[in-house]
Design a protein around this motif. Structure first.
Motif, PDB file in Angstrom:
ATOM      1  N   LYS A 108     -18.558   9.946  -6.502  1.00  0.00           N
ATOM      2  CA  LYS A 108     -18.411   9.597  -7.914  1.00  0.00           C
ATOM      3  C   LYS A 108     -17.459   8.402  -8.050  1.00  0.00           C
ATOM      4  O   LYS A 108     -16.825   7.967  -7.095  1.00  0.00           O
ATOM      5  N   LYS A 109     -17.345   7.865  -9.250  1.00  0.00           N
ATOM      6  CA  LYS A 109     -16.406   6.776  -9.517  1.00  0.00           C
ATOM      7  C   LYS A 109     -15.011   7.357  -9.729  1.00  0.00           C
ATOM      8  O   LYS A 109     -14.807   8.183 -10.624  1.00  0.00           O
ATOM      9  N   TRP A 110     -14.067   6.926  -8.904  1.00  0.00           N
ATOM     10  CA  TRP A 110     -12.697   7.431  -8.973  1.00  0.00           C
ATOM     11  C   TRP A 110     -11.727   6.300  -9.319  1.00  0.00           C
ATOM     12  O   TRP A 110     -11.840   5.203  -8.817  1.00  0.00           O
ATOM     13  N   LEU A 111     -10.752   6.638 -10.147  1.00  0.00           N
ATOM     14  CA  LEU A 111      -9.614   5.764 -10.412  1.00  0.00           C
ATOM     15  C   LEU A 111      -8.346   6.546  -9.979  1.00  0.00           C
ATOM     16  O   LEU A 111      -7.767   7.273 -10.763  1.00  0.00           O
ATOM     17  N   THR A 214       1.101  -4.172 -12.981  1.00  0.00           N
ATOM     18  CA  THR A 214       0.096  -3.108 -13.039  1.00  0.00           C
ATOM     19  C   THR A 214      -1.298  -3.710 -13.096  1.00  0.00           C
ATOM     20  O   THR A 214      -1.563  -4.614 -13.887  1.00  0.00           O
ATOM     21  N   VAL A 215      -2.180  -3.206 -12.235  1.00  0.00           N
ATOM     22  CA  VAL A 215      -3.561  -3.683 -12.167  1.00  0.00           C
ATOM     23  C   VAL A 215      -4.502  -2.533 -12.537  1.00  0.00           C
ATOM     24  O   VAL A 215      -4.367  -1.429 -12.011  1.00  0.00           O
ATOM     25  N   PHE A 271      -6.835   0.544  -9.217  1.00  0.00           N
ATOM     26  CA  PHE A 271      -5.571   0.699  -9.942  1.00  0.00           C
ATOM     27  C   PHE A 271      -4.399   0.622  -8.986  1.00  0.00           C
ATOM     28  O   PHE A 271      -4.437   1.172  -7.879  1.00  0.00           O
ATOM     29  N   GLY A 272      -3.338  -0.037  -9.424  1.00  0.00           N
ATOM     30  CA  GLY A 272      -2.103  -0.060  -8.646  1.00  0.00           C
ATOM     31  C   GLY A 272      -0.938  -0.547  -9.480  1.00  0.00           C
ATOM     32  O   GLY A 272      -1.104  -1.365 -10.392  1.00  0.00           O
ATOM     33  N   ALA A 273       0.256  -0.022  -9.174  1.00  0.00           N
ATOM     34  CA  ALA A 273       1.493  -0.474  -9.807  1.00  0.00           C
ATOM     35  C   ALA A 273       2.363  -1.083  -8.721  1.00  0.00           C
ATOM     36  O   ALA A 273       2.891  -0.368  -7.870  1.00  0.00           O
ATOM     37  N   LEU A 274       2.478  -2.408  -8.728  1.00  0.00           N
ATOM     38  CA  LEU A 274       3.181  -3.138  -7.679  1.00  0.00           C
ATOM     39  C   LEU A 274       4.580  -3.509  -8.137  1.00  0.00           C
ATOM     40  O   LEU A 274       4.804  -3.790  -9.319  1.00  0.00           O
ATOM     41  N   GLU A 288       6.450  -2.915  -2.799  1.00  0.00           N
ATOM     42  CA  GLU A 288       5.543  -1.804  -2.555  1.00  0.00           C
ATOM     43  C   GLU A 288       4.505  -1.719  -3.659  1.00  0.00           C
ATOM     44  O   GLU A 288       4.620  -2.378  -4.700  1.00  0.00           O
ATOM     45  N   ILE A 289       3.479  -0.893  -3.404  1.00  0.00           N
ATOM     46  CA  ILE A 289       2.506  -0.546  -4.422  1.00  0.00           C
ATOM     47  C   ILE A 289       2.479   0.967  -4.569  1.00  0.00           C
ATOM     48  O   ILE A 289       2.571   1.698  -3.573  1.00  0.00           O
ATOM     49  N   ASN A 290       2.380   1.439  -5.790  1.00  0.00           N
ATOM     50  CA  ASN A 290       2.219   2.856  -6.089  1.00  0.00           C
ATOM     51  C   ASN A 290       0.793   3.065  -6.582  1.00  0.00           C
ATOM     52  O   ASN A 290       0.422   2.567  -7.656  1.00  0.00           O
ATOM     53  N   CYS A 291      -0.006   3.768  -5.796  1.00  0.00           N
ATOM     54  CA  CYS A 291      -1.433   3.900  -6.114  1.00  0.00           C
ATOM     55  C   CYS A 291      -1.702   4.915  -7.211  1.00  0.00           C
ATOM     56  O   CYS A 291      -2.828   4.995  -7.718  1.00  0.00           O
ATOM     57  N   MET A 292      -0.703   5.730  -7.551  1.00  0.00           N
ATOM     58  CA  MET A 292      -0.803   6.632  -8.695  1.00  0.00           C
ATOM     59  C   MET A 292       0.442   6.451  -9.563  1.00  0.00           C
ATOM     60  O   MET A 292       0.981   7.404 -10.120  1.00  0.00           O
ATOM     61  N   GLY A 293       0.883   5.213  -9.668  1.00  0.00           N
ATOM     62  CA  GLY A 293       2.166   4.916 -10.277  1.00  0.00           C
ATOM     63  C   GLY A 293       2.217   5.091 -11.791  1.00  0.00           C
ATOM     64  O   GLY A 293       1.199   5.141 -12.476  1.00  0.00           O
TER      65      GLY A 293
END
Length: 324
Positions: A108-111, A214-215, A271-274, A288-293
């Motif tokens: 499925k499509k995940w974010l 944030t992306v 998605f990422g919070a850098l 760093e990047i937080n993938c569930m930030g």
């Protein structure tokens, strides 16, 4: 249907779910905190998963898109430090069955896609990718060899120690504490023994300001954090001194945006919070990047429409996968 994996305390999920509801987009929130799971049911039969909670009943065959804010059983601090054998078994079994559900939903499509998000959270992997795309990175060493650490500190004009694991812990006084970035000197190594765990020591980069970047898909939300205005937050803005650390919307340099896009492409996540440090010379250093930030405080302080972008991503991908 959009499946939202979260916990009952997650205000980020509150905001996004409310906006989906106002758009009449079907979403089902499955909270993974202990209290919520004790009132939830999960069934797997004939190659079909069925979830039941206060949101109703959901069949896995009806799920088209997944927003993963939390992935496994979330514990409150008191629960973490009060686990008995029965509770540990309960938690492990829930996590094992959740992993089975996620395997079923992997196409499925995940974010974000769970496997890629966890890979992206690995600090060594993300630093390797950051170097590949051309980001500046602070010099660092990881070791439990005291002489190696002493040599590194001697060779740099300032060093900081960082914890690879960002868990909350309880100190000797019984108080809960977080593992922040702190400056480290040679004197701090005088009690570093022979059986210590490896530590991450990093070159201290001079800061003009910091950036939370944030992306969400092809949308970029960039916030300047003037952490150097605060004696509390200057080494680590996560100590939060918001009245004295202005948050300002900014446009990133063109080359930084291009590198961020390439970096996200390498990680294969939408998605990422850098986090970046920007020096007085204007050099951007990737941290760093937080993938569930987290991002909601940025939205509230700046007006950046991050939640709208997440909603739009979920709606667009839900349409691509199936009916709302």
């Amino acid at each position: 249907m959009i499946l939202v994996l979260s916990d009952q305390y997650d205000v980020h999920a509150d905001v996004v779910c409310d906006k989906l509801k106002k758009l009449n987009v079907d979403n089902y929130r499955f909270n993974l905190d202990v209290t919520s799971l004790k009132k939830s049911k999960i069934t797997y039969y004939n190659n079909e998963w069925i979830l039941e909670n206060e949101s109703g009943i959901l069949k896995s065959s009806d799920i088209h898109t997944v927003w993963c804010r939390r992935s496994f059983v979330e514990l409150l601090l008191e629960e973490e430090f009060a686990m008995n054998t029965g509770f540990q078994i309960w938690r492990r079994e829930w996590n094992a069955h959740l992993n089975g559900l996620y395997t079923y939903l992997k196409d499925k499509k995940w974010l974000n896609p769970l496997r890629k998000a966890y890979k992206g959270e690995n600090k060594y992997y993300q630093m390797s990718c950051a170097k590949n795309v051309g980001f500046f990175l602070p010099d660092y060493v990881v070791s439990n060899n005291r002489s190696v650490l002493e040599q590194f500190i001697n060779e740099h004009d300032g060093s900081v120690i960082k914890f690879m694991n960002q868990d909350i812990f309880r100190n000797e006084e019984g108080k809960f504490c977080a593992s922040y970035v702190n400056e480290i000197t040679l004197d701090a190594l005088t009690e570093f023994g022979k059986e210590e765990n490896p530590v991450f020591v990093q070159q201290k980069i001079p800061k003009d300001f910091e950036v939370r970047y944030t992306v969400v898909g092809d949308k970029h939300f960039v916030c300047r954090i003037d952490s150097q205005n605060s004696a509390i937050a200057k080494d680590d803005w996560r100590r939060y001194d918001l009245p004295h650390t202005p948050h300002i919307v900014m446009l990133p340099p063109t080359d930084i945006r291009s590198k961020v896009e390439l970096f996200m492409f390498q990680l294969q996540i939408p998605f990422g919070a850098l986090d970046f440090i920007v020096t007085p010379k204007g050099e951007w250093y990737f941290l760093e990047i937080n993938c569930m930030g987290q991002w909601l405080w940025i939205e509230e302080l700046t007006g950046l429409a991050i939640s709208d972008s997440i909603v739009q991503w979920l709606v667009n991908n839900n349409k691509q996968e199936g009916l709302q």
